[in-house]
Design an enzyme around this catalytic site. Sequence first.
Site, PDB file in Angstrom:
ATOM      1  N   CYS A  11     -18.830  -9.537 -15.531  1.00  0.00           N
ATOM      2  CA  CYS A  11     -18.213  -8.263 -15.155  1.00  0.00           C
ATOM      3  C   CYS A  11     -18.709  -7.757 -13.808  1.00  0.00           C
ATOM      4  O   CYS A  11     -17.996  -7.063 -13.105  1.00  0.00           O
ATOM      5  CB  CYS A  11     -18.485  -7.216 -16.227  1.00  0.00           C
ATOM      6  SG  CYS A  11     -20.243  -7.000 -16.541  1.00  0.00           S
ATOM      7  N   GLU A  39     -17.765   0.097 -21.456  1.00  0.00           N
ATOM      8  CA  GLU A  39     -18.358  -0.754 -20.417  1.00  0.00           C
ATOM      9  C   GLU A  39     -17.254  -1.704 -19.970  1.00  0.00           C
ATOM     10  O   GLU A  39     -16.940  -2.667 -20.659  1.00  0.00           O
ATOM     11  CB  GLU A  39     -19.555  -1.533 -20.986  1.00  0.00           C
ATOM     12  CG  GLU A  39     -20.679  -0.650 -21.522  1.00  0.00           C
ATOM     13  CD  GLU A  39     -21.437   0.064 -20.414  1.00  0.00           C
ATOM     14  OE1 GLU A  39     -21.385  -0.400 -19.253  1.00  0.00           O
ATOM     15  OE2 GLU A  39     -22.082   1.084 -20.703  1.00  0.00           O
TER      16      GLU A  39
HETATM   17  P1  NAD Z   1     -11.107  -7.832 -23.727  1.00  0.00           P
HETATM   18  O1  NAD Z   1     -10.926  -6.421 -23.332  1.00  0.00           O
HETATM   19  O2  NAD Z   1      -9.930  -8.724 -23.780  1.00  0.00           O
HETATM   20  O3  NAD Z   1     -11.804  -7.940 -25.177  1.00  0.00           O
HETATM   21  C1  NAD Z   1     -12.952  -7.181 -25.514  1.00  0.00           C
HETATM   22  C2  NAD Z   1     -12.957  -6.949 -27.013  1.00  0.00           C
HETATM   23  O4  NAD Z   1     -11.810  -6.186 -27.368  1.00  0.00           O
HETATM   24  C3  NAD Z   1     -12.926  -8.221 -27.859  1.00  0.00           C
HETATM   25  O5  NAD Z   1     -13.806  -8.059 -28.948  1.00  0.00           O
HETATM   26  C4  NAD Z   1     -11.485  -8.308 -28.324  1.00  0.00           C
HETATM   27  O6  NAD Z   1     -11.372  -8.871 -29.614  1.00  0.00           O
HETATM   28  C5  NAD Z   1     -11.059  -6.862 -28.373  1.00  0.00           C
HETATM   29  N1  NAD Z   1      -9.635  -6.677 -28.065  1.00  0.00           N
HETATM   30  C6  NAD Z   1      -8.866  -7.430 -27.233  1.00  0.00           C
HETATM   31  N2  NAD Z   1      -7.609  -6.918 -27.175  1.00  0.00           N
HETATM   32  C7  NAD Z   1      -7.596  -5.830 -27.971  1.00  0.00           C
HETATM   33  C8  NAD Z   1      -6.592  -4.884 -28.325  1.00  0.00           C
HETATM   34  N3  NAD Z   1      -5.344  -4.953 -27.845  1.00  0.00           N
HETATM   35  N4  NAD Z   1      -6.935  -3.887 -29.174  1.00  0.00           N
HETATM   36  C9  NAD Z   1      -8.172  -3.800 -29.664  1.00  0.00           C
HETATM   37  N5  NAD Z   1      -9.163  -4.670 -29.380  1.00  0.00           N
HETATM   38  C10 NAD Z   1      -8.886  -5.684 -28.544  1.00  0.00           C
HETATM   39  O7  NAD Z   1     -12.218  -8.391 -22.724  1.00  0.00           O
HETATM   40  P2  NAD Z   1     -12.758  -9.875 -22.599  1.00  0.00           P
HETATM   41  O8  NAD Z   1     -11.660 -10.746 -22.089  1.00  0.00           O
HETATM   42  O9  NAD Z   1     -13.468 -10.265 -23.834  1.00  0.00           O
HETATM   43  O10 NAD Z   1     -13.868  -9.677 -21.453  1.00  0.00           O
HETATM   44  C11 NAD Z   1     -13.546  -9.656 -20.102  1.00  0.00           C
HETATM   45  C12 NAD Z   1     -13.457  -8.249 -19.557  1.00  0.00           C
HETATM   46  O11 NAD Z   1     -14.573  -7.499 -19.957  1.00  0.00           O
HETATM   47  C13 NAD Z   1     -13.476  -8.211 -18.034  1.00  0.00           C
HETATM   48  O12 NAD Z   1     -12.602  -7.212 -17.577  1.00  0.00           O
HETATM   49  C14 NAD Z   1     -14.912  -7.843 -17.707  1.00  0.00           C
HETATM   50  O13 NAD Z   1     -15.092  -7.245 -16.444  1.00  0.00           O
HETATM   51  C15 NAD Z   1     -15.239  -6.914 -18.841  1.00  0.00           C
HETATM   52  N6  NAD Z   1     -16.664  -6.912 -19.106  1.00  0.00           N
HETATM   53  C16 NAD Z   1     -17.378  -5.778 -18.847  1.00  0.00           C
HETATM   54  C17 NAD Z   1     -18.755  -5.781 -19.037  1.00  0.00           C
HETATM   55  C18 NAD Z   1     -19.607  -4.584 -18.761  1.00  0.00           C
HETATM   56  O14 NAD Z   1     -20.761  -4.583 -19.174  1.00  0.00           O
HETATM   57  N7  NAD Z   1     -19.110  -3.561 -18.094  1.00  0.00           N
HETATM   58  C19 NAD Z   1     -19.378  -6.926 -19.506  1.00  0.00           C
HETATM   59  C20 NAD Z   1     -18.597  -8.040 -19.778  1.00  0.00           C
HETATM   60  C21 NAD Z   1     -17.242  -8.035 -19.577  1.00  0.00           C
END
Ligand code: NAD
Length: 482
Positions: A245, A211
């Site tokens: 998002c 997602e």
């Molecule tokens: P992110 O991708 O930075 O982090 C998401 C998760 O991944 C966190 O639990 C984090 O600890 C982990 N993570 C971060 N870097 C990682 C890595 N290198 N390797 C493994 N795991 C890692 O996202 P965010 O900043 O928490 O959220 C914002 C993003 O999420 C935006 O792009 C937004 O559009 C998207 N988002 C999508 C939805 C949806 O339902 N489609 C909902 C909310 C947010």
Amino acid sequence: MSGTPADAMAACRAAFAEGRTRPLAWRLAQLDGLERLLVREGRALVDAVVADLGRAATEVRLTEVASVQREVATLRRGLPRWVRDERVRTPLVLHPARSWIRREPLGVVGIVGPWNYPVNLLLVPLAAAVAAGNAAVLKPSEEAPATSALLAERLGHYLDPSTVAVCEGGPSATEALVDAGPDHLFFTGSPRVGGLVGARAAARLVPTTLELGGKSPAVVDRSADVASAGLRIAWGKLLNAGQSCIAPDYVLVDDARAGELLEALVGAVRRLYGPDPWRSADYGRIVSDRHVDRLAGLLDGHGGRVVVGGEVDRVTRYVAPTVVVDPDPAAPLLQEEIFGPILPVVRVRDADEAAAWIRRRPDPLALYVFGEDRAVLDRLLATTRSGGVCWNTTMHQFASPSLPFGGIGGSGIGAYHGRHGVERLSQLRPVLHKGRRLDLPLAYPPYPAWKGRLLTTALELPSRLRVARRPAGGPPSVPTPQ
Ligand code: NAD
């Protein structure tokens, strides 16, 4: 249960293998537990999210507690029907036989959440996972630490702790969770990290739901009620200070209505958050200094004109509701997901030019269409792709448990909410039962020529007849899209 992801996965796997999570009664009990958690710990959850994100408490209650309660209630109501065996037609040549599809749990689902809706985006996937009869290991975002700690501490008091575990941590905890080999990985986060995590999972043949995010456009057609469009776009953009998002990322407005729309947007910002949004108790803050700096960078050198906002206060992590008209299409403001309260407005000739603009970019998670002309909506649907669509509103597609929520292409893989989440986290396992009373020797070897002719004639006849009835010629003519 806590500990390392590998320990948690092993314990959950053992409980799953015992068949603990399969009975409908267990699944309904977990949904009851989630409902109790949301009622009894609702206040604490709201406080934790407010502490993490500086959001308005009412907004948090609506989006993080009430909406999860609605999802859980929908699952409890529908589940007994949705998980029944489904009888399906069996082709005549296989008779006597009957067939059905059984919805089987997948096993242990790993759930990785983001920080922006740290309760909803962890507990709604969890509700789908347990409703489908799975165990689950959750990895909340380290960027919402109060919420992460609260869930880690409290969840086991309401759900079966031998089958649901929370492992806190950052990227390395996600990696450890993937390496522990869940039967499915449900990841919500950015497209960049989604790609990394998805690749790691694929290397271990772990199936994923991703997602993700991206740039969701709002198209304002010349037939739109512009006052309403301005209010609904501003509301969707500024909820959680733009850190959603599915927030409308930018606007493509018909040139003929651009002036009115800008007025409507400026008026909507005042109506929602007053003359000084910094003082409004309802306007959120940016999650971290890093994101404030990133947004301040987007406000530099975009080449457009700021019609409202533009102020940034790093100390209080405040970024004003900002509308920028006519930015340079090559500027980062129109290239990267904004994920903050800045709204670029681009003028286009008409809805077709808007569709061409959208097609040239990665598939968005949402498409918002504003206009009274149904033909324009249909043309945009036919000529673009997006995870979901709202007509004359924003954000509300997320709030309906009847609609599948998910992305397409760069904005994600797989959808959930309500029944769709249960289907996503189940295996559709086919079962065919063949009666013994009639067992024609025709299908078994040896295959003398007469048998082969008889069998192929019987099996191929329907297709041969259909082709013979069609006019001869080249490829079928298809109407050209309008
Ligand atoms: P992110 O991708 O930075 O982090 C998401 C998760 O991944 C966190 O639990 C984090 O600890 C982990 N993570 C971060 N870097 C990682 C890595 N290198 N390797 C493994 N795991 C890692 O996202 P965010 O900043 O928490 O959220 C914002 C993003 O999420 C935006 O792009 C937004 O559009 C998207 N988002 C999508 C939805 C949806 O339902 N489609 C909902 C909310 C947010």
